[in-house]
Design an enzyme around this catalytic site. Structure first.
Site, PDB file in Angstrom:
ATOM      1  N   GLU A 201       0.781  -1.044  -0.019  1.00 45.89           N
ATOM      2  CA  GLU A 201       0.050   0.176  -0.359  1.00 45.89           C
ATOM      3  C   GLU A 201       0.884   0.810   0.552  1.00 45.89           C
ATOM      4  OE1 GLU A 201      -3.782  -0.810   2.712  1.00 45.89           O
ATOM      5  OE2 GLU A 201      -2.305  -2.138   2.793  1.00 45.89           O
TER       6      GLU A 201
ATOM      7  N   SER B  79       7.867  -0.207 -11.610  1.00 49.94           N
ATOM      8  CA  SER B  79       9.680  -0.546 -10.406  1.00 49.94           C
ATOM      9  C   SER B  79       8.902  -1.492 -10.476  1.00 49.94           C
ATOM     10  CB  SER B  79       9.865   0.288  -9.059  1.00 49.94           C
ATOM     11  OG  SER B  79       8.468  -0.192  -8.137  1.00 49.94           O
TER      12      SER B  79
ATOM     13  N   LEU C 217       9.565  15.950 -19.880  1.00 50.20           N
ATOM     14  CA  LEU C 217      10.072  17.567 -19.230  1.00 50.20           C
ATOM     15  C   LEU C 217       9.314  17.929 -18.071  1.00 50.20           C
ATOM     16  CD1 LEU C 217      11.320  18.774 -23.085  1.00 50.20           C
ATOM     17  CD2 LEU C 217      12.861  17.094 -22.129  1.00 50.20           C
TER      18      LEU C 217
ATOM     19  N   ASP D 104       2.267   8.242 -16.439  1.00 51.60           N
ATOM     20  CA  ASP D 104       1.214   6.448 -16.941  1.00 51.60           C
ATOM     21  C   ASP D 104       0.602   6.968 -17.493  1.00 51.60           C
ATOM     22  OD1 ASP D 104       2.440   5.203 -14.494  1.00 51.60           O
ATOM     23  OD2 ASP D 104       1.447   5.802 -13.321  1.00 51.60           O
TER      24      ASP D 104
ATOM     25  N   GLY E  21      -6.649  11.619  -6.582  1.00 51.36           N
ATOM     26  CA  GLY E  21      -5.821  10.661  -6.238  1.00 51.36           C
ATOM     27  C   GLY E  21      -4.838  10.020  -7.368  1.00 51.36           C
TER      28      GLY E  21
END
Length: 323
Positions: free
Chosen positions: A91, A140, A224, A255, A290
């Site tokens: 989380e 990651s 950028l 994303d 969010g």
């Protein structure tokens, strides 16, 4: 069959809340938390779904938090392909200080994956991408993952004719030797990769093109930040101006850029049009709470704004319709 499949090896349940002021020691009474599915590929998938394209999300899932993540992804309209793992899904917490508008992000380690669990993730991807056009691997790598996991992934799908869009950094990016179709680093991530500061656009362009000439990728989409974005190929490069926007939450905007750009590519748009769609999606996401993606109508409006801004130079087209 979904034209786009995403892989998130280090997913999370993202909690977001607000507090009047961040102070030490004293209890801080927070607003009711918001729960969002998180992790790079999960966020990409939500943007793809918001733009009306079919997508499937592959990710490891463990414990009660993993079940919550699966439900949150389903609630976002994204079909899930979870891979059961032993440790609980992580989380993360984002706290916005109302007095200043500053956002504090607390990111916990991901669940450690065993070698068999990693192999099951790869096997699920291999099943999911059959017939797909693009695989987006974003985020990651969790503890325990092989440093060259993404290279193994690229090699795995190469024979299936699937193009890999990769958005990662640090050791996970350094473990890639070649074969990606598009890589999207930020300037900071690219600077870290090449091991030197990138002070101006000339240095940034040189470093980005170095990824291409080395065979790492065919396209670099360089984020950028407030200065926009630059897309680089072996033969050309183009800078895209940012769209001024009020920022409600910056989490997931990168994303969203990847998601919007990949949707454009999957629909057959020219590269510049696909990048504009990505910028519009990222800008729309900045205004949401969010990690929620931008609204489709707002993304379309922002795309048209980009077109109008660039029309005076003769270097823009209309909002591209899906073929």
């Amino acid at each position: 069959m979904s034209p786009i499949v995403t892989l998130t090896m280090n997913p999370a349940v993202d909690l977001a809340t607000r507090v009047a002021k961040v102070v030490p020691v004293d209890k801080m009474r927070c607003a009711t938390p918001r729960f969002d599915p998180g992790g790079g590929g999960v966020n990409v998938a939500r943007t793809v779904a918001a733009l009306g394209l079919e997508v499937a999300a592959v990710f490891p899932s463990g414990g009660y938090s993993g079940k919550l993540l699966e439900q949150l992804v389903r609630d976002a309209g994204v079909p899930v392909r979870p891979v059961p793992v032993a440790e609980s899904t992580r989380e993360s917490l984002a706290v916005t200080e109302e007095a200043t508008g500053e956002q504090y992000r607390f990111v916990f380690p991901g669940s450690r994956l065993t070698n068999p669990e990693q192999h099951r993730c790869l096997a699920e991807v291999e099943r999911a991408v059959r017939g797909a056009h693009y695989l987006v691997a974003s985020g990651s790598l969790p503890p325990g993952a092989s440093h060259d996991f993404y290279q193994i992934l690229i090699d795995l799908v190469a024979d299936l004719g699937v193009r890999v869009v990769l958005d990662t950094s640090g050791a996970a990016l350094r473990g890639v030797r070649g074969g990606a179709y598009l890589i999207k680093p930020s300037v900071r991530e690219l600077s870290d990769y090449v091991g030197r500061p990138l002070r101006d656009s000339a240095e940034q362009l040189s470093a980005a093109r170095g990824l291409i000439t080395s065979g790492l990728t065919e396209i670099v989409l360089l984020s950028l930040g407030a200065s926009g974005a630059m897309v680089v190929t072996r033969e050309s490069h183009e800078w895209f101006a940012p769209i001024p926007a009020r920022v409600r939450s910056g989490i997931g905007a990168g994303d969203a850029m990847v998601g919007g750009t990949t949707v454009g590519l999957a629909r057959g748009y020219a590269l510049d049009a696909a990048v504009r769609l990505g910028i519009a999606a990222a800008t729309a996401a900045l205004a949401t709470a969010g990690t929620a993606p931008g609204l489709p109508g707002r993304i379309a409006e922002l795309y048209e704004e980009l077109v109008r801004t660039e029309a005076s130079s003769g270097d823009a087209g209309a909002w591209p319709a899906a073929p």
